[in-house]
Design an enzyme around this catalytic site. Structure first.
Site, mmCIF file in Angstrom:
data_model
loop_
_atom_site.group_PDB
_atom_site.id
_atom_site.type_symbol
_atom_site.label_atom_id
_atom_site.label_comp_id
_atom_site.label_asym_id
_atom_site.label_seq_id
_atom_site.Cartn_x
_atom_site.Cartn_y
_atom_site.Cartn_z
ATOM 1 N N ASP A 197 -120.737 89.934 80.775
ATOM 2 C CA ASP A 197 -119.555 89.080 80.950
ATOM 3 C C ASP A 197 -118.535 89.897 81.743
ATOM 4 O O ASP A 197 -118.044 90.921 81.264
ATOM 5 C CB ASP A 197 -119.007 88.712 79.564
ATOM 6 C CG ASP A 197 -117.753 87.847 79.652
ATOM 7 O OD1 ASP A 197 -117.125 87.785 80.729
ATOM 8 O OD2 ASP A 197 -117.397 87.249 78.623
ATOM 9 N N ILE A 198 -118.214 89.447 82.947
ATOM 10 C CA ILE A 198 -117.379 90.280 83.834
ATOM 11 C C ILE A 198 -115.904 90.294 83.433
ATOM 12 O O ILE A 198 -115.106 90.989 84.052
ATOM 13 C CB ILE A 198 -117.532 89.900 85.326
ATOM 14 C CG1 ILE A 198 -117.095 88.446 85.585
ATOM 15 C CG2 ILE A 198 -118.957 90.159 85.798
ATOM 16 C CD1 ILE A 198 -116.920 88.127 87.066
ATOM 17 N N THR A 254 -116.007 78.117 89.477
ATOM 18 C CA THR A 254 -116.204 77.425 90.759
ATOM 19 C C THR A 254 -115.901 75.917 90.705
ATOM 20 O O THR A 254 -116.001 75.257 91.740
ATOM 21 C CB THR A 254 -117.646 77.625 91.265
ATOM 22 O OG1 THR A 254 -118.557 77.215 90.252
ATOM 23 C CG2 THR A 254 -117.907 79.072 91.636
ATOM 24 N N THR A 261 -113.193 82.495 99.078
ATOM 25 C CA THR A 261 -113.362 81.108 99.511
ATOM 26 C C THR A 261 -112.417 80.692 100.637
ATOM 27 O O THR A 261 -111.308 81.234 100.757
ATOM 28 C CB THR A 261 -113.131 80.181 98.294
ATOM 29 O OG1 THR A 261 -113.083 78.826 98.727
ATOM 30 C CG2 THR A 261 -111.814 80.485 97.599
ATOM 31 N N ASP A 262 -112.852 79.692 101.407
ATOM 32 C CA ASP A 262 -111.973 79.075 102.412
ATOM 33 C C ASP A 262 -110.793 78.361 101.746
ATOM 34 O O ASP A 262 -109.797 78.077 102.400
ATOM 35 C CB ASP A 262 -112.754 78.091 103.286
ATOM 36 C CG ASP A 262 -113.406 76.970 102.487
ATOM 37 O OD1 ASP A 262 -113.812 77.222 101.329
ATOM 38 O OD2 ASP A 262 -113.530 75.842 103.006
ATOM 39 N N LYS A 307 -108.456 82.654 93.321
ATOM 40 C CA LYS A 307 -109.362 83.435 94.181
ATOM 41 C C LYS A 307 -108.542 84.370 95.089
ATOM 42 O O LYS A 307 -108.944 85.508 95.338
ATOM 43 C CB LYS A 307 -110.255 82.516 95.017
ATOM 44 C CG LYS A 307 -111.273 81.699 94.211
ATOM 45 C CD LYS A 307 -112.372 82.532 93.566
ATOM 46 C CE LYS A 307 -113.404 83.021 94.540
ATOM 47 N NZ LYS A 307 -114.530 83.701 93.833
ATOM 48 N N ALA A 336 -118.005 83.459 89.171
ATOM 49 C CA ALA A 336 -116.644 82.947 89.371
ATOM 50 C C ALA A 336 -116.484 81.662 88.581
ATOM 51 O O ALA A 336 -117.468 81.085 88.105
ATOM 52 C CB ALA A 336 -116.398 82.656 90.859
ATOM 53 N N TYR A 368 -107.782 76.838 91.828
ATOM 54 C CA TYR A 368 -108.986 77.581 92.217
ATOM 55 C C TYR A 368 -108.676 78.522 93.387
ATOM 56 O O TYR A 368 -108.919 79.731 93.319
ATOM 57 C CB TYR A 368 -110.116 76.604 92.585
ATOM 58 C CG TYR A 368 -111.311 77.252 93.223
ATOM 59 C CD1 TYR A 368 -112.188 78.042 92.477
ATOM 60 C CD2 TYR A 368 -111.582 77.083 94.585
ATOM 61 C CE1 TYR A 368 -113.290 78.644 93.067
ATOM 62 C CE2 TYR A 368 -112.690 77.677 95.185
ATOM 63 C CZ TYR A 368 -113.532 78.457 94.428
ATOM 64 O OH TYR A 368 -114.620 79.057 95.012
ATOM 65 N N TRP A 398 -118.083 75.842 101.471
ATOM 66 C CA TRP A 398 -119.028 74.720 101.333
ATOM 67 C C TRP A 398 -120.442 75.228 101.036
ATOM 68 O O TRP A 398 -121.409 74.884 101.719
ATOM 69 C CB TRP A 398 -119.045 73.874 102.594
ATOM 70 C CG TRP A 398 -117.753 73.217 102.985
ATOM 71 C CD1 TRP A 398 -116.490 73.583 102.643
ATOM 72 C CD2 TRP A 398 -117.601 72.075 103.840
ATOM 73 N NE1 TRP A 398 -115.569 72.737 103.219
ATOM 74 C CE2 TRP A 398 -116.223 71.799 103.962
ATOM 75 C CE3 TRP A 398 -118.497 71.248 104.520
ATOM 76 C CZ2 TRP A 398 -115.731 70.736 104.725
ATOM 77 C CZ3 TRP A 398 -118.002 70.208 105.287
ATOM 78 C CH2 TRP A 398 -116.638 69.957 105.383
#
Ligand SMILES: NC(=O)c1ccc[n+]([C@@H]2O[C@H](COP(=O)([O-])OP(=O)(O)OC[C@H]3O[C@@H](n4cnc5c(N)ncnc54)[C@H](OP(=O)(O)O)[C@@H]3O)[C@@H](O)[C@H]2O)c1
Length: 307
Positions: free
Chosen positions: A42-43, A68, A107-108, A136, A66, A132, A157
């Site tokens: 578990d991070i 997500t 992520t974008d 991030k 993550a 989100y 994506w």
């Protein structure tokens, strides 16, 4: 020299593709996740990370774990920041302590608040539109603040033959429904997770070349943020049309619509195409065109590697 590489979130889309890519490697990979079937890690637990790093003599972590779920992030509370920001910081601290490398995926969706119409560059200011993307972005900043060796890869994506994603959802919907509306006012670039896993493998090879030359404590010359998606640009509507066309699904009438027709708890970026010049120059990675990779993934789904 053989390097020990620990992969987190191994049961996710990218984690599964990393398992495929690792089969070609002479390095030792440890695949971890919170679920059964993997080494348990578990991070959010820094001591557990340290224990694994020490036990296996880990010199590189690839963080595929993550939170997500973009919509659910809006109401899930503290856990989203913990998983997307504090946990990557934990991994960075653990790598800093052993002078290892953290490869982290972002992520974008760190972009979107400004009305862009040219591809986003790495140095551009983050303007997330939801929890989100914001968490991030915090994860990226927390990694950088530890001054560990790191490569942050922002991708977009993501899809694969494993787990849940747009490609598998569209294959299902277009083969079972007579009509479907898909938004055409969100533009970006799909990323086949297998291509991203291959890029990660190229980064590890590059890092190892420098690592072999510089024993002891040193700074990787390519520490930084990079963008990776497939080549090209499309809307979700174009993506859906191409999925159905290549899969040979002819009986579903797919129509374009506006995002406003699908009420969502979070506004998604209207344009989040990533500029990939930096990763191409830095690591000499080969980036396939999005349609070629989509076809490869659909072929793989039909020929039995799916879960
Ligand atoms: N999916 C996209 O479209 C997209 C787009 C851009 C960037 N990204 C980024 O790309 C990366 C990989 O995404 P993905 O789609 O492959 O993710 P994914 O399929 O959701 O996989 C994430 C994995 O992490 C595991 N996990 C959750 N909490 C954990 C914890 N505390 N410790 C260890 N593992 C934990 C999950 O387990 P459970 O399933 O049991 O929770 C799951 O196996 C992420 O950083 C994501 O933000 C994704």
């Amino acid at each position: 020299m053989i390097m020990v590489i620990l992969v987190t979130g191994a049961n996710g889309q990218l984690g599964n593709e990393m398992q495929i890519v690792a089969k070609q490697s002479s390095d030792k990979y440890i695949f971890t996740d919170v679920c059964d079937g993997y080494e348990k890690l578990d991070i959010t637990d820094l001591e557990a990370i340290r224990k694994n790093v020490k036990e296996y003599d880990v010199k590189c972590i690839v963080n595929c774990a993550a939170w997500t779920n973009v919509d659910a992030a809006e109401t899930a509370g503290e856990i989203v920041e913990t998983l997307n920001a504090t946990a990557p910081e934990n991994l960075a601290i653990a790598m800093k302590e052993v002078n290892g490398l953290l490869i982290h995926i972002s992520t974008d969706y760190v972009f979107g608040g400004d009305p862009y119409n040219t591809p986003c560059k790495e140095g551009q200011k983050g303007t997330p539109t939801g929890v989100y993307g914001l968490t991030k972005l915090h994860g990226e900043q927390k990694i950088q603040a530890t001054s560990c060796n790191y490569v942050i890869l922002r991708t977009a994506w993501l899809y694969s033959e494993f787990g849940k994603n747009f490609v598998k959802t569209m294959l299902n919907l277009t083969s079972t429904k007579p009509q479907l509306k898909v938004v055409f006012d969100q533009v970006g670039t799909p990323t086949y997770a297998l291509d991203l896993a291959n890029a990660i493998s190229a980064i590890i090879e590059d890092y190892k070349r420098e690592w072999n030359l510089k024993p002891g404590t040193w700074n990787y010359s390519k520490n930084g943020i990079y963008h990776f998606s497939n080549e090209g640009v499309c809307s979700w509507y174009d993506f859906a049309k191409m999925i159905a066309e290549y899969a040979g699904i002819k009986d579903c009438d797919i129509q374009p619509c506006h995002s406003s027709e699908f009420p969502s708890p979070v506004r998604r970026p209207a344009y989040s195409v990533l500029d990939k010049e930096k990763i191409k120059e830095g690591f000499n990675v080969n980036i396939p065109y999005w349609i070629s990779s989509l076809q490869k993934c659909i072929d793989r789904l039909s020929y039995g590697t799916k879960k």
